[in-house]
Design a protein around this motif. Structure first.
Motif, PDB file in Angstrom:
ATOM      1  N   VAL A 218     -41.832 -10.253 -47.936  1.00 14.83           N
ATOM      2  CA  VAL A 218     -41.452 -10.061 -46.534  1.00 14.83           C
ATOM      3  C   VAL A 218     -40.508 -11.176 -46.098  1.00 14.83           C
ATOM      4  O   VAL A 218     -40.765 -12.357 -46.359  1.00 14.83           O
ATOM      5  N   VAL A 219     -39.432 -10.790 -45.425  1.00 10.06           N
ATOM      6  CA  VAL A 219     -38.519 -11.758 -44.831  1.00 10.06           C
ATOM      7  C   VAL A 219     -38.711 -11.726 -43.316  1.00 10.06           C
ATOM      8  O   VAL A 219     -39.162 -10.721 -42.749  1.00 10.06           O
ATOM      9  N   ALA A 220     -38.389 -12.818 -42.658  1.00  8.48           N
ATOM     10  CA  ALA A 220     -38.601 -12.908 -41.211  1.00  8.48           C
ATOM     11  C   ALA A 220     -37.509 -13.746 -40.576  1.00  8.48           C
ATOM     12  O   ALA A 220     -36.957 -14.666 -41.190  1.00  8.48           O
ATOM     13  N   THR A 221     -37.202 -13.428 -39.327  1.00  4.86           N
ATOM     14  CA  THR A 221     -36.228 -14.192 -38.572  1.00  4.86           C
ATOM     15  C   THR A 221     -36.605 -14.152 -37.099  1.00  4.86           C
ATOM     16  O   THR A 221     -37.271 -13.237 -36.637  1.00  4.86           O
ATOM     17  N   GLY A 222     -36.171 -15.170 -36.368  1.00 10.30           N
ATOM     18  CA  GLY A 222     -36.447 -15.211 -34.936  1.00 10.30           C
ATOM     19  C   GLY A 222     -37.359 -16.358 -34.551  1.00 10.30           C
ATOM     20  O   GLY A 222     -37.473 -17.362 -35.262  1.00 10.30           O
ATOM     21  N   ASN A 223     -38.007 -16.206 -33.442  1.00 14.09           N
ATOM     22  CA  ASN A 223     -38.872 -17.233 -32.879  1.00 14.09           C
ATOM     23  C   ASN A 223     -40.046 -17.531 -33.813  1.00 14.09           C
ATOM     24  O   ASN A 223     -40.818 -16.640 -34.151  1.00 14.09           O
TER      25      ASN A 223
END
Length: 282
Positions: free
Chosen positions: A259-264
């Motif tokens: 899983v990749v994630a971006t943001g706060n």
């Protein structure tokens, strides 16, 4: 039963592993990350709510292979009172409520009744569900969409949609994916989250509070709307098969089960780099 295998909430993220256990990251102040004892889970949902000074508490929902439902976290309006549900095939979670799709195409609801978002008992032949903050959306077997709840920005104006294969709901907008791979959106235009008409060959969509994310047939991610926390910085993602959008962060599930994630990431909701063996569609 197929997904969702990843979910993004106000301050937390969830994912279903191949072995039926659940990974969680982010704030656990309301108990929404207490999923370490969950087993035989086939889908998850995260209670979402837009970022504001008076919000933050959330809940998590898990669907087990036997059609029963688990819930943990904030239960101020009874949104976690789902343990009596049986024969459920899909779950969705919004602010202060939980929806469950029954095998016969009807919909169950628990939680806050005041806004009308739980008024789903008349729905029939439903095959998919989505929850925004204050509205609920259903997809029927004939490809039409239903919506109930707060409609102050036109987010429930989906009655003319046809040939829909998936739906997603944000704070004040609703998104629909057509069989032709086009994306429709209604609701508040001010944040740009509805600027999806140019998207082509989409195969999946997700809606955050003020942004919309999609997956193309080539495995790339696209996003539109507010990017004040970097939640739309997905242009470099590849081999994506599913996405989830939280209040101000975005998750992408890769074909290899990572899983990749971006943001706060203020509460650790993007700390997914150690996740592996996450279930993928198909």
């Amino acid at each position: 039963m197929q997904g969702p295998f990843i979910a993004a909430g106000r301050r937390h993220s969830l994912a279903v592993r191949v072995d039926g256990t659940v990974a969680a990251s982010g704030s656990g102040t309301s108990g929404e990350c207490r999923v370490e004892d969950w087993t035989q889970v086939v889908a998850v949902a995260a209670g979402n709510v837009h970022t504001a000074s008076n919000t933050g508490r959330s809940h998590s929902v898990g669907l087990r292979a036997d059609g029963t439902v688990l819930a943990t976290g904030w239960n101020g309006d009874g949104q976690c009172e789902v343990t009596s549900w049986r024969g459920v095939t899909l779950v969705a979670a919004g602010w202060r409520r939980t929806l469950g799709l029954a095998a016969d195409g009807t919909v169950l609801a628990a939680g806050r009744r005041r806004d009308g978002a739980c008024d789903v008992s008349p729905w029939r032949e439903v095959v998919a569900l989505a929850c925004g903050d204050w509205h609920s959306v259903g997809l029927t077997a004939d490809g039409t969409a239903l919506a109930v709840g707060n409609n102050r920005r036109g987010q429930c104006a989906v009655g003319t949609w046809r040939d829909i294969t998936a739906v997603a709901a944000g704070y004040l907008h609703t998104v629909g994916l057509t069989a032709a791979g086009r994306v429709l959106a209604v609701g508040d235009p001010s944040t740009g989250a509805c600027d999806v008409s140019a998207w082509r060959e989409a195969v999946a969509v997700a809606a955050g509070s003020y942004h919309t994310v999609g997956v193309t047939a080539s495995g790339r991610a696209v996003a539109a709307g507010s990017n004040d926390s970097g939640q739309c910085d997905v242009a470099g993602w590849r081999d994506i098969v599913a996405v989830a959008a939280g209040s101000t962060h975005t998750l992408g599930l890769r074909t290899n089960g990572t899983v990749v994630a971006t943001g706060n990431n203020e509460h650790g909701q993007c700390d997914t780099t150690g996740w592996h063996s996450i279930r993928t569609p198909g």
